[in-house]
Motif scaffolding. Sequence first.
Motif, PDB file in Angstrom:
ATOM      1  N   HIS A 147       1.025  -1.335  -0.102  1.00 46.95           N
ATOM      2  CA  HIS A 147       0.036   0.217  -0.059  1.00 46.95           C
ATOM      3  C   HIS A 147       0.947   1.151  -0.012  1.00 46.95           C
ATOM      4  N   THR A 148       0.672   2.116  -0.996  1.00 44.91           N
ATOM      5  CA  THR A 148       1.561   3.365  -1.228  1.00 44.91           C
ATOM      6  C   THR A 148       0.364   4.642  -0.864  1.00 44.91           C
ATOM      7  N   ALA A 149       0.712   5.383   0.077  1.00 46.40           N
ATOM      8  CA  ALA A 149      -0.008   6.521   0.448  1.00 46.40           C
ATOM      9  C   ALA A 149       0.945   7.588  -0.014  1.00 46.40           C
ATOM     10  N   LYS A 150       0.384   8.484  -0.791  1.00 51.21           N
ATOM     11  CA  LYS A 150       1.105   9.734  -1.321  1.00 51.21           C
ATOM     12  C   LYS A 150       0.405  11.106  -0.675  1.00 51.21           C
ATOM     13  N   ASN A 151       1.083  11.972  -0.207  1.00 48.83           N
ATOM     14  CA  ASN A 151       0.719  13.111   0.659  1.00 48.83           C
ATOM     15  C   ASN A 151       0.540  14.024  -0.556  1.00 48.83           C
ATOM     16  N   LEU A 152      -0.730  14.629  -0.821  1.00 49.11           N
ATOM     17  CA  LEU A 152      -0.963  15.542  -2.000  1.00 49.11           C
ATOM     18  C   LEU A 152      -0.302  17.058  -1.756  1.00 49.11           C
ATOM     19  N   ALA A 153      -0.146  17.245  -0.720  1.00 45.80           N
ATOM     20  CA  ALA A 153       0.326  18.501  -0.113  1.00 45.80           C
ATOM     21  C   ALA A 153       1.778  18.569  -0.515  1.00 45.80           C
ATOM     22  N   ASN A 154       2.715  17.596  -0.183  1.00 41.24           N
ATOM     23  CA  ASN A 154       3.956  17.626  -0.323  1.00 41.24           C
ATOM     24  C   ASN A 154       4.694  16.630  -1.238  1.00 41.24           C
ATOM     25  N   ASN A 155       3.640  15.799  -2.091  1.00 39.43           N
ATOM     26  CA  ASN A 155       4.090  14.828  -2.788  1.00 39.43           C
ATOM     27  C   ASN A 155       5.040  13.616  -2.327  1.00 39.43           C
ATOM     28  N   LYS A 156       4.944  13.587  -0.947  1.00 41.47           N
ATOM     29  CA  LYS A 156       5.845  12.632  -0.476  1.00 41.47           C
ATOM     30  C   LYS A 156       5.197  11.117  -0.116  1.00 41.47           C
ATOM     31  N   SER A 157       5.672  10.094  -0.500  1.00 39.27           N
ATOM     32  CA  SER A 157       5.013   8.785  -0.509  1.00 39.27           C
ATOM     33  C   SER A 157       5.494   7.665   0.948  1.00 39.27           C
ATOM     34  N   ASN A 158       4.713   7.202   1.055  1.00 39.29           N
ATOM     35  CA  ASN A 158       4.999   6.074   2.057  1.00 39.29           C
ATOM     36  C   ASN A 158       4.470   4.705   1.727  1.00 39.29           C
ATOM     37  N   LYS A 159       5.407   3.890   1.493  1.00 34.83           N
ATOM     38  CA  LYS A 159       4.891   2.243   1.175  1.00 34.83           C
ATOM     39  C   LYS A 159       5.236   1.486   2.331  1.00 34.83           C
ATOM     40  N   ILE A 160       3.957   0.790   2.612  1.00 35.57           N
ATOM     41  CA  ILE A 160       4.108  -0.271   3.559  1.00 35.57           C
ATOM     42  C   ILE A 160       3.151  -1.575   2.964  1.00 35.57           C
ATOM     43  N   ARG A 161       3.401  -2.692   3.898  1.00 35.41           N
ATOM     44  CA  ARG A 161       2.949  -3.871   3.499  1.00 35.41           C
ATOM     45  C   ARG A 161       1.741  -3.994   4.612  1.00 35.41           C
ATOM     46  N   LEU A 162       0.435  -4.203   3.992  1.00 40.63           N
ATOM     47  CA  LEU A 162      -0.670  -4.480   4.801  1.00 40.63           C
ATOM     48  C   LEU A 162      -1.297  -5.779   4.832  1.00 40.63           C
ATOM     49  N   THR A 163      -1.838  -6.225   5.735  1.00 42.78           N
ATOM     50  CA  THR A 163      -2.881  -7.411   5.970  1.00 42.78           C
ATOM     51  C   THR A 163      -3.992  -7.080   6.408  1.00 42.78           C
ATOM     52  N   VAL A 164      -4.996  -7.509   5.549  1.00 41.48           N
ATOM     53  CA  VAL A 164      -6.402  -7.038   5.958  1.00 41.48           C
ATOM     54  C   VAL A 164      -7.446  -8.479   6.030  1.00 41.48           C
ATOM     55  N   GLU A 165      -8.032  -8.397   7.095  1.00 39.18           N
ATOM     56  CA  GLU A 165      -8.981  -9.572   7.060  1.00 39.18           C
ATOM     57  C   GLU A 165     -10.240  -8.931   6.584  1.00 39.18           C
ATOM     58  N   VAL A 166     -11.207  -9.827   5.613  1.00 43.22           N
ATOM     59  CA  VAL A 166     -12.374  -9.084   5.236  1.00 43.22           C
ATOM     60  C   VAL A 166     -13.367 -10.334   5.439  1.00 43.22           C
ATOM     61  N   LEU A 167     -14.642  -9.751   6.020  1.00 42.01           N
ATOM     62  CA  LEU A 167     -15.862 -10.846   5.955  1.00 42.01           C
ATOM     63  C   LEU A 167     -16.690 -10.492   5.007  1.00 42.01           C
ATOM     64  N   LEU A 168     -17.160 -11.735   4.450  1.00 41.02           N
ATOM     65  CA  LEU A 168     -18.361 -11.517   3.692  1.00 41.02           C
ATOM     66  C   LEU A 168     -19.429 -12.526   3.911  1.00 41.02           C
ATOM     67  N   ARG A 169     -20.539 -12.205   3.137  1.00 39.83           N
ATOM     68  CA  ARG A 169     -21.818 -12.839   3.437  1.00 39.83           C
ATOM     69  C   ARG A 169     -22.469 -13.017   1.852  1.00 39.83           C
ATOM     70  N   LYS A 170     -22.942 -14.231   1.748  1.00 43.51           N
ATOM     71  CA  LYS A 170     -23.658 -14.491   0.516  1.00 43.51           C
ATOM     72  C   LYS A 170     -25.041 -13.885   0.436  1.00 43.51           C
ATOM     73  N   GLU A 171     -25.346 -13.136  -0.411  1.00 43.88           N
ATOM     74  CA  GLU A 171     -26.826 -12.442  -0.605  1.00 43.88           C
ATOM     75  C   GLU A 171     -27.216 -13.020  -2.078  1.00 43.88           C
ATOM     76  N   GLU A 172     -28.116 -13.718  -2.009  1.00 42.96           N
ATOM     77  CA  GLU A 172     -28.393 -14.486  -3.369  1.00 42.96           C
ATOM     78  C   GLU A 172     -27.410 -15.326  -4.203  1.00 42.96           C
ATOM     79  N   GLU A 173     -27.032 -14.423  -5.244  1.00 48.03           N
ATOM     80  CA  GLU A 173     -25.588 -15.102  -5.808  1.00 48.03           C
ATOM     81  C   GLU A 173     -24.468 -14.216  -5.818  1.00 48.03           C
TER      82      GLU A 173
END
Length: 184
Positions: A147-173
Amino acid sequence: MNTKDFIIKTVLLIIAIIVIVGGWFSLTTIEQQEVEIEKLKETTQRQKNQISFLKNNNQMKTQFYKETDNQKIEETINLFVRSVFNVQEDNYKERRSNAERVLSQELFKQIFSDESEKLLYEHDVEDLRVYTRLDRENASAYLIFNHTAKNLANNKSNKIRLTVEVLLRKEEENWIVVNFLQLD
């Protein structure tokens, strides 16, 4: 020849005829039973073959539906990531449209509550890896990405590795994201 001998011979003849008829009847009954046993064995074998076929067919269908569900989950996850984590100055409408299709109403309202909010950072996602777990009408997925976040005010970027858990539910198909949690 006397009567006694005649009666004994007649009785022996009748007994012999009864034994012969009984033997013949027993043999034909045994043959009929053998034919019936063979028919039953064939029927049993056909039924075993049908059961085996149906089990295999059911396993293939189950595998197909799992693969189909996993495909749909991954499509939902990709849209989710593009709409929530891939933020650019000019893609708000597209992100909002995608999010409406894949987020629960509560989550959608929470993330896209204020259209007029000024964008301070642009976010970009690279090297997305998705690991899913399916449980009938519910699923979860672990996402690992850069994940790269770029500050629009000074154009500096920060790159990090993210882990995200996502929960899903089936609705119809369709699979809908009901919640997510950043793990690191």
